[in-house]
Scaffold this active site. Structure first.
Site, PDB file in Angstrom:
ATOM      1  N   LYS A   1      -5.475   0.510   0.888  1.00 56.04           N
ATOM      2  CA  LYS A   1      -4.478  -0.061  -0.026  1.00 56.04           C
ATOM      3  C   LYS A   1      -4.968  -1.479  -0.302  1.00 56.04           C
ATOM      4  CE  LYS A   1       0.536  -0.188  -0.717  1.00 56.04           C
ATOM      5  NZ  LYS A   1       0.588   0.243  -2.104  1.00 56.04           N
TER       6      LYS A   1
HETATM    7  N1  PMP Z   1      -0.732   5.609  -4.483  1.00 54.15           N
HETATM    8  C1  PMP Z   1      -0.768   4.292  -4.769  1.00 54.15           C
HETATM    9  C2  PMP Z   1      -1.880   3.769  -5.609  1.00 54.15           C
HETATM   10  C3  PMP Z   1       0.239   3.427  -4.290  1.00 54.15           C
HETATM   11  O1  PMP Z   1       0.202   2.134  -4.591  1.00 54.15           O
HETATM   12  C4  PMP Z   1       1.293   3.961  -3.524  1.00 54.15           C
HETATM   13  C5  PMP Z   1       2.382   3.065  -3.017  1.00 54.15           C
HETATM   14  N2  PMP Z   1       2.065   2.517  -1.775  1.00 54.15           N
HETATM   15  C6  PMP Z   1       1.286   5.348  -3.251  1.00 54.15           C
HETATM   16  C7  PMP Z   1       0.262   6.127  -3.745  1.00 54.15           C
HETATM   17  C8  PMP Z   1       2.361   5.947  -2.408  1.00 54.15           C
HETATM   18  O2  PMP Z   1       2.165   5.589  -1.055  1.00 54.15           O
HETATM   19  P1  PMP Z   1       3.357   5.501  -0.019  1.00 54.15           P
HETATM   20  O3  PMP Z   1       4.116   6.768  -0.128  1.00 54.15           O
HETATM   21  O4  PMP Z   1       2.708   5.372   1.294  1.00 54.15           O
HETATM   22  O5  PMP Z   1       4.181   4.330  -0.406  1.00 54.15           O
END
Ligand code: PMP
Length: 305
Positions: free
Chosen positions: A159
């Site tokens: 991330k």
């Molecule tokens: N993909 C991206 C690019 C994101 O920024 C997010 C948000 N964090 C997600 C998927 C979803 O991840 P999560 O369910 O862990 O928030």
């Protein structure tokens, strides 16, 4: 945005306005930073952070992938977030937490290992990411003209701040064209993810979501897969092509901020009935029960403040 009172920065709480960095901070110039997006919900027993340890662990892992040495343990960062929620005396239904690490001031040039690592936890009250109406009626998606960067030149599972340039360009294009959100394909033309959420379709009663080959390993997606299994809904992880998206019975996005957001239209193809689908609604309502502490089976995912 709604300011809160305090931000945790490098081990201490600072007043919101005092959590500052120099304009020559390394990350501002070369884009290497890592973020998390975590959420606390106001349950009957007070605020509870959903899957806190999983989010903090992912921050640590994103940092490892991108060669940023965060000088705090997962436990220390978990504790900082708990105290952050406590100290800020929030009152709203939910609070968004943004833990992150970036490279600060001191060196210039692409080589980053001498730049100081700054670790921050911030939190603020934030409404529905894709709108309250979107949660009820569904949103419109546009397949972006840019694809997600290929795995040969990118680390989609981190991330990483830098990954959001691609997200931003796709999101802008979608909004500019009158849509709400972008759906990005991978370099092979199969669905990767949305600009900040993962993607599901429902076809003939089966829930399908792409593998995380070219997307963030989403914690909400994982939760939904677990929930659906327990609800007796068949789940498959496999590639989804553009055509399959257009003729899906239902579709929705999952993310900490997006929660479970139904999709009513993709590239002017109406999905299903053009509103929130039946299975989507079931999953959405079960998800809110879990995060708001109304389902004892999932209590272990909640960290009460
Ligand atoms: N993909 C991206 C690019 C994101 O920024 C997010 C948000 N964090 C997600 C998927 C979803 O991840 P999560 O369910 O862990 O928030």
């Amino acid at each position: 945005m709604d300011a809160a009172k305090y931000i945790w920065m490098n081990g201490e709480f600072k007043a919101w306005e005092d959590a500052q960095t120099h304009v020559l901070s390394h990350t501002l110039h070369y884009g290497n930073g890592v973020i998390e997006g975590t959420k606390a919900y106001k349950t009957a027993k007070g605020y509870a952070i959903f899957r806190l340890n999983d989010h903090t662990k992912r921050l640590k892992e994103s940092a490892k992938m991108t060669l940023i040495d965060i000088p705090y343990t997962i436990g220390e960062m978990n504790q900082a977030q708990i105290e952050l929620i406590r100290k800020n005396e929030f009152t709203g239904d939910n609070v968004y937490i943004r833990p992150f690490a970036f490279l600060g001031y001191g060196v210039m040039g692409v080589y980053h290992k001498q730049a100081p690592v700054e670790t921050v936890m911030a939190a603020w009250e934030w409404g529905a990411y894709l709108g309250e109406e979107g949660l009820k009626k569904g949103i419109r998606l546009k397949i972006a003209s840019m694809s997600r960067p290929a795995n040969t030149s990118n680390m989609g599972k981190a991330k990483a701040t830098a990954n959001y340039l691609n997200s931003q360009m796709a999101k802008f294009e979608a909004i500019e064209c009158g849509y709400d959100e972008a759906l990005l394909l991978d370099d092979q033309g199969y669905v990767a993810e949305a600009s900040g959420a993962c993607f599901f379709i429902v076809k003939d009663g089966e829930l399908i979501s792409p593998p995380n080959d070219n997307s963030l390993a989403s914690i909400t997606q994982k939760t939904v897969i677990e929930m659906a299994g327990k609800m007796g809904i068949k789940v498959s992880r496999r590639r989804i092509s553009r055509e399959e998206v257009y003729v899906a019975d239902e579709a929705f996005l999952t993310g900490t901020a997006a929660e479970i957001t139904p999709i009513r239209d993709v590239d002017a193809r109406i999905i299903g009935t053009g509103s929130r689908g039946e299975i989507t609604e079931k999953i959405q309502s079960a998800y809110f029960d879990i995060v708001f502490g109304r389902n004892p089976e999932y209590e272990h995912y909640l960290t009460y403040i």
